[in-house]
Design an enzyme around this catalytic site. Structure first.
Site, mmCIF file in Angstrom:
data_model
loop_
_atom_site.group_PDB
_atom_site.id
_atom_site.type_symbol
_atom_site.label_atom_id
_atom_site.label_comp_id
_atom_site.label_asym_id
_atom_site.label_seq_id
_atom_site.Cartn_x
_atom_site.Cartn_y
_atom_site.Cartn_z
ATOM 1 C CG HIS A 150 -0.096 0.078 2.494
ATOM 2 N ND1 HIS A 150 0.218 0.981 3.266
ATOM 3 C CD2 HIS A 150 0.120 -0.972 3.435
ATOM 4 C CE1 HIS A 150 0.846 0.810 4.249
ATOM 5 N NE2 HIS A 150 0.813 -0.236 4.342
ATOM 6 C CB CYS A 194 1.415 -3.613 5.284
ATOM 7 S SG CYS A 194 -0.308 -4.443 5.998
#
Length: 254
Positions: free
Chosen positions: A214, A230
């Site tokens: 992301h 992440c």
């Protein structure tokens, strides 16, 4: 005119020509020796190429050391790639790229992953993400990764992607950070959203791994290990990556 000694007789015409030729030959040889000396060469009694270790390989038979780097209109100067832009109704601010190490800026490199074109390879130790291209190239992006205890590795796939995604902190994160309880129903997409401008959702064997690739408004975190697992990119870079993938690309995290 200077006279010849009486004891010597002038040479005949044939002798004159022969003497002149000998003199020129000697001077020519001396000139060649001087040039060899200037060039740093040395002479031997016999010209032995193997002994001189000269490379007599035919140029046409030499193969390039690596494939040529391709040209991509979206891989330009950092002042263009990291300029401010309007996207999805949001004004994404410019990134002060001078403060980002050059190796972490978007660029085309020779692919070293050995993976098929279209594969996303995240190298945790390098803090790099590679999108493998046809022809031996890869587009490389700098990333931030999870801190110790929050990292995932393996082979999976991108299941789907979202633009300006909603972020919902998992219950265990809310336990660690009670102030996030206000977002337990989801934080709307926006400039302060931790998922940034785009998110790619990683699934393994049809199940959500909980890990994402992301964007992030925290450009200074690129190259660091500080996320909750992440893989984060600069917002301008995740927009570029998102536009290049089919949302079903294979992912390898090593």
């Amino acid at each position: 005119m200077r006279e010849l000694p009486q004891s010597l007789t002038p040479p005949s015409n044939g002798d004159t020509i022969e003497t002149e030729i000998s003199r020129r030959s000697m001077l020519s040889g001396m000139g060649a020796m001087a040039l060899l000396g200037i060039a740093g060469c040395s002479t031997t009694d016999t010209l032995d190429l193997p002994q001189l270790q000269l490379d007599d390989t035919v140029t046409g038979s030499v193969h390039p050391m690596r494939p040529a780097i391709s040209v991509d209109k979206n891989i330009t100067g950092p002042d263009v790639m990291y300029a401010s832009l309007t996207d999805g109704g949001f004004e994404v601010p410019a990134v002060p790229y001078q403060k980002v190490k050059a190796e972490f800026r978007r660029q085309i490199v020779v692919d070293k992953t050995g993976e098929a074109p279209g594969t996303i390879v995240v190298h945790l130790q390098e803090r790099m993400l590679y999108l493998v291209q046809p022809g031996g190239d890869a587009i490389r992006y700098g990333v931030g990764i999870g801190k110790d205890g929050f990292r995932w590795s393996g082979r999976a796939n991108i299941q789907y992607g979202r633009e300006w995604p909603v972020w919902t902190p998992p219950p265990e994160m809310i336990q660690r950070k009670p102030e996030l309880v206000k977002w337990q129903g989801g934080q709307p997409g926006g400039l302060t959203n931790p998922l940034g401008a785009r998110a790619l959702y990683i699934y393994q064997d049809g199940k959500d791994t909980g890990y994402r690739i992301h964007g992030s408004p925290e450009w200074w975190s690129i190259g660091q290990a500080m996320s909750s697992g992440c893989v984060r990119l600069i917002n301008q870079d995740i927009i570029d990556l998102y536009n290049r993938v089919s949302k079903k690309n294979p992912v390898v995290v090593v």
